[in-house]
Design an enzyme around this catalytic site. Sequence first.
Site, PDB file in Angstrom:
ATOM      1  N   TYR A 157       0.849  -1.197   0.000  1.00 16.47           N
ATOM      2  CA  TYR A 157       0.000   0.000   0.000  1.00 16.47           C
ATOM      3  C   TYR A 157       0.886   1.250   0.000  1.00 16.47           C
ATOM      4  CZ  TYR A 157      -4.370   2.279  -0.110  1.00 16.47           C
ATOM      5  OH  TYR A 157      -5.414   3.047  -0.544  1.00 16.47           O
ATOM      6  N   ASP A 175     -13.949   5.552   2.146  1.00 19.28           N
ATOM      7  CA  ASP A 175     -12.868   5.471   3.128  1.00 19.28           C
ATOM      8  C   ASP A 175     -12.100   6.777   3.258  1.00 19.28           C
ATOM      9  OD1 ASP A 175     -11.341   3.918   5.019  1.00 19.28           O
ATOM     10  OD2 ASP A 175      -9.697   4.141   3.602  1.00 19.28           O
ATOM     11  N   ASP A 176     -11.956   7.510   2.152  1.00 21.29           N
ATOM     12  CA  ASP A 176     -11.201   8.771   2.210  1.00 21.29           C
ATOM     13  C   ASP A 176     -11.897   9.764   3.126  1.00 21.29           C
ATOM     14  OD1 ASP A 176      -9.395   7.897   0.072  1.00 21.29           O
ATOM     15  OD2 ASP A 176     -11.230   7.984  -1.098  1.00 21.29           O
ATOM     16  N   ARG A 190      -8.398  10.698  -7.955  1.00 21.81           N
ATOM     17  CA  ARG A 190      -7.561  11.326  -6.916  1.00 21.81           C
ATOM     18  C   ARG A 190      -6.860  10.217  -6.143  1.00 21.81           C
ATOM     19  NH1 ARG A 190      -8.272  11.687  -1.305  1.00 21.81           N
ATOM     20  NH2 ARG A 190      -7.074   9.889  -1.916  1.00 21.81           N
ATOM     21  N   LYS A 242      -5.963  -2.197  -1.421  1.00 19.23           N
ATOM     22  CA  LYS A 242      -6.862  -2.034  -0.280  1.00 19.23           C
ATOM     23  C   LYS A 242      -7.512  -3.367   0.099  1.00 19.23           C
ATOM     24  CE  LYS A 242      -8.087   1.745   1.832  1.00 19.23           C
ATOM     25  NZ  LYS A 242      -8.062   3.188   1.879  1.00 19.23           N
ATOM     26  N   ASN A 298      -0.437  11.896   1.909  1.00 12.98           N
ATOM     27  CA  ASN A 298       0.290  10.760   1.317  1.00 12.98           C
ATOM     28  C   ASN A 298       0.626  11.069  -0.134  1.00 12.98           C
ATOM     29  OD1 ASN A 298       0.033   8.938   3.520  1.00 12.98           O
ATOM     30  ND2 ASN A 298      -2.110   8.640   2.971  1.00 12.98           N
ATOM     31  N   GLU A 306     -13.425   4.620  -3.248  1.00 12.96           N
ATOM     32  CA  GLU A 306     -12.043   4.903  -2.890  1.00 12.96           C
ATOM     33  C   GLU A 306     -11.384   5.842  -3.897  1.00 12.96           C
ATOM     34  OE1 GLU A 306     -10.497   3.562  -0.218  1.00 12.96           O
ATOM     35  OE2 GLU A 306      -8.627   4.568  -0.700  1.00 12.96           O
ATOM     36  N   ASP A 307     -10.795   6.913  -3.410  1.00 17.30           N
ATOM     37  CA  ASP A 307      -9.983   7.809  -4.234  1.00 17.30           C
ATOM     38  C   ASP A 307     -10.712   8.378  -5.452  1.00 17.30           C
ATOM     39  OD1 ASP A 307      -8.045   7.548  -2.371  1.00 17.30           O
ATOM     40  OD2 ASP A 307      -6.531   6.646  -3.661  1.00 17.30           O
TER      41      ASP A 307
HETATM   42  P1  NAI Z   1      -8.649  16.440  -1.716  1.00 20.25           P
HETATM   43  O1  NAI Z   1      -8.113  16.639  -3.066  1.00 20.25           O
HETATM   44  O2  NAI Z   1     -10.097  16.146  -1.538  1.00 20.25           O
HETATM   45  O3  NAI Z   1      -8.327  17.727  -0.808  1.00 20.25           O
HETATM   46  C1  NAI Z   1      -7.113  18.432  -0.807  1.00 20.25           C
HETATM   47  C2  NAI Z   1      -7.372  19.777  -0.169  1.00 20.25           C
HETATM   48  O4  NAI Z   1      -6.134  20.467  -0.015  1.00 20.25           O
HETATM   49  C3  NAI Z   1      -8.282  20.666  -0.977  1.00 20.25           C
HETATM   50  O5  NAI Z   1      -9.219  21.264  -0.128  1.00 20.25           O
HETATM   51  C4  NAI Z   1      -7.334  21.728  -1.511  1.00 20.25           C
HETATM   52  O6  NAI Z   1      -7.978  22.976  -1.661  1.00 20.25           O
HETATM   53  C5  NAI Z   1      -6.323  21.807  -0.390  1.00 20.25           C
HETATM   54  N1  NAI Z   1      -5.080  22.435  -0.818  1.00 20.25           N
HETATM   55  C6  NAI Z   1      -4.406  22.246  -1.971  1.00 20.25           C
HETATM   56  N2  NAI Z   1      -3.351  23.079  -2.020  1.00 20.25           N
HETATM   57  C7  NAI Z   1      -3.366  23.791  -0.883  1.00 20.25           C
HETATM   58  C8  NAI Z   1      -2.543  24.824  -0.343  1.00 20.25           C
HETATM   59  N3  NAI Z   1      -1.480  25.260  -1.010  1.00 20.25           N
HETATM   60  N4  NAI Z   1      -2.853  25.322   0.855  1.00 20.25           N
HETATM   61  C9  NAI Z   1      -3.908  24.862   1.526  1.00 20.25           C
HETATM   62  N5  NAI Z   1      -4.729  23.903   1.083  1.00 20.25           N
HETATM   63  C10 NAI Z   1      -4.463  23.370  -0.112  1.00 20.25           C
HETATM   64  O7  NAI Z   1      -7.799  15.290  -1.061  1.00 20.25           O
HETATM   65  P2  NAI Z   1      -8.109  14.466   0.277  1.00 20.25           P
HETATM   66  O8  NAI Z   1      -8.829  13.225  -0.014  1.00 20.25           O
HETATM   67  O9  NAI Z   1      -8.702  15.355   1.290  1.00 20.25           O
HETATM   68  O10 NAI Z   1      -6.647  14.020   0.677  1.00 20.25           O
HETATM   69  C11 NAI Z   1      -5.676  14.970   1.037  1.00 20.25           C
HETATM   70  C12 NAI Z   1      -4.432  14.256   1.489  1.00 20.25           C
HETATM   71  O11 NAI Z   1      -4.700  13.497   2.636  1.00 20.25           O
HETATM   72  C13 NAI Z   1      -3.859  13.274   0.450  1.00 20.25           C
HETATM   73  O12 NAI Z   1      -2.466  13.388   0.409  1.00 20.25           O
HETATM   74  C14 NAI Z   1      -4.234  11.940   0.977  1.00 20.25           C
HETATM   75  O13 NAI Z   1      -3.293  10.945   0.640  1.00 20.25           O
HETATM   76  C15 NAI Z   1      -4.205  12.203   2.463  1.00 20.25           C
HETATM   77  N6  NAI Z   1      -5.013  11.259   3.180  1.00 20.25           N
HETATM   78  C16 NAI Z   1      -4.452  10.674   4.268  1.00 20.25           C
HETATM   79  C17 NAI Z   1      -5.107   9.717   4.932  1.00 20.25           C
HETATM   80  C18 NAI Z   1      -4.483   9.132   6.141  1.00 20.25           C
HETATM   81  O14 NAI Z   1      -3.426   9.487   6.506  1.00 20.25           O
HETATM   82  N7  NAI Z   1      -5.120   8.243   6.812  1.00 20.25           N
HETATM   83  C19 NAI Z   1      -6.400   9.230   4.465  1.00 20.25           C
HETATM   84  C20 NAI Z   1      -6.944   9.964   3.348  1.00 20.25           C
HETATM   85  C21 NAI Z   1      -6.252  10.939   2.743  1.00 20.25           C
END
Ligand code: NAI
Length: 554
Positions: free
Chosen positions: A106, A271-272, A159, A177, A411, A248-249
Amino acid sequence: MLRSMTDITKRDTTAVPRGEALLHDPLLNKGTAFTADERTALGLTGLLPPHVHRLEEQVARVMDNHRNKQTDLERYIHLVSLQDRNETLFYRVVVDHIEEMMPIIYTPTVGQACQQWGHLFRRPRGLYVSWEDRGRVESVLRNWPQRDVRVIVVTDGERILGLGDQGVGGMGIPVGKLSLYTACAGIDPARTLPIMLDVGTENEGYLRDPLYLGLRQKRIRAEPYDAFVAEFVEAVQRVFPDALLQFEDFGNQNAFRLLERWREKVCTFNDDIQGTAAVTLSGIYSALRLTGKTLREQKLLFLGAGEAGIGIGELIVSAMVDEGATAEEARRCCSFVDSHGLVVKSRTGLAPHKLRFAHDLPGAPDLHAALEAIRPTAIVGVSTVPRAFDQRVIEAMSRMNDRPIVFALSNPTSKSECTAEEAYRWSSGRAIFASGSPFPPCRLGDRLFVSGQGNNSYIFPGVGLGVVACRARLVTDRMFSAAARTLASLVLPSDLELGRIYPSLTRIREVSAHIGAAVAEVAYRDGLAGVARPPDLLAMVKAAMWEPVYRKYA
Ligand code: NAI
């Protein structure tokens, strides 16, 4: 009608194939572990070298080869090839070396695999349902050889982790997953199904790549997209009526809408949004064991207002409400910074999912300004912006709090808002840190820090196990809150001493069983379970867990 547990745990009794066909069936193959009697009875004599190995010896051979590979991507390819040959051995290896294997099967390595999907492709796994199949999705689903599917993970690849649109290469995620569902919670691999909905890609690099494996078109959007997903979800209900359907994603403009559309109608979750929320809430509960504060005393500032951030915010609000706060008070405890600064009421054109957290506050252009305005107790990075938690941010948090809570969840590792070492160094060892991708233990002076990984794998496998075991009709937020509380309760004092706010991954199957039981408890309490309640839920859940051990054929 309520069914008995025997119906649920019973495997399909398909006839075992013989000879070469058996060696090529990864669910049944034992390779060199077929005994002399089995070789005679199943026409395998001569098709294998004569020495019979035990499973443990096969594991040792795999581990030798695995560790001799030069790169993690080569290790990924090695493991996936093993999975294609012998699933029992693959899962034995993964379960027995879960901390070493999880970053390979993963995040972060799976992300590289998704990016090179067309170039690495060897054998297909799962189902590819493309826009070209609209109008006949049901017949595509019926091509899947197993009928009794219990867990489906589906993506449209828009995504993938923090890597953006990977088109059909996103298939690595459902595959990975579902491997975790089996490794972490004992979901029978024969009952799992990864699905890629290929509706095109915006990724120009892939559209130009001659080896790209998906449709060569821009993504289908809006109503045609929703109608296609609806056809898919409805077909799943007919072909695999007992399946939990995990989204997912998906891109966040689709993910929230799809969740709202389907969560009350079919057994589904995202899950996200929900899994991330539960694992983060659990991390906060554990961190509070270190700070001695309550959830209602927290002020959380999120960097990133996407699926992960808003999902976490919503679950924290519902947990605070459970603890006696009003919804209004609870919402005020969660603030968001997105790429345009602090999310406040006066901003125009905010996406619908952000509106409920748009407070009546003066604007702040960036994270630094928002920090001073909000003075949070916790910052949660879900922005995909590497290094966004710089020295100034961590020092400000340490000025405002004795034990600042710093979660850098983006991530893969390359997107993390800061490293574990940075968070500890810049806070003089006071930060309570968790990340999305794992960081190695680090030292500060003579102190050793082992940071926690806010890994969704602590939550979704156990939730899936609970849902499958009691055949829940729906997956609810109360199930995720119960999962979060259960996970936090399983963190040992010795974990907390090292700074680790999640249990060791080596305990993951025990953790998943307890979460499964807690989820089933909610299902029974809320009238959502589809089988009669047994006296002992933990025993029921454990009995439903598949073990990677060889069955006897002769
Ligand atoms: P998403 O694409 O839905 O959201 C990303 C957000 O970041 C958006 O609101 C965007 O406007 C904001 N953003 C982008 N550039 C920015 C900046 N310069 N300043 C401030 N905000 C900014 O993505 P999602 O699903 O919310 O995932 C975000 C991250 O979280 C990914 O890297 C994902 O891998 C990680 N993630 C981690 C998990 C975990 O650790 N368990 C689980 C799910 C997601």
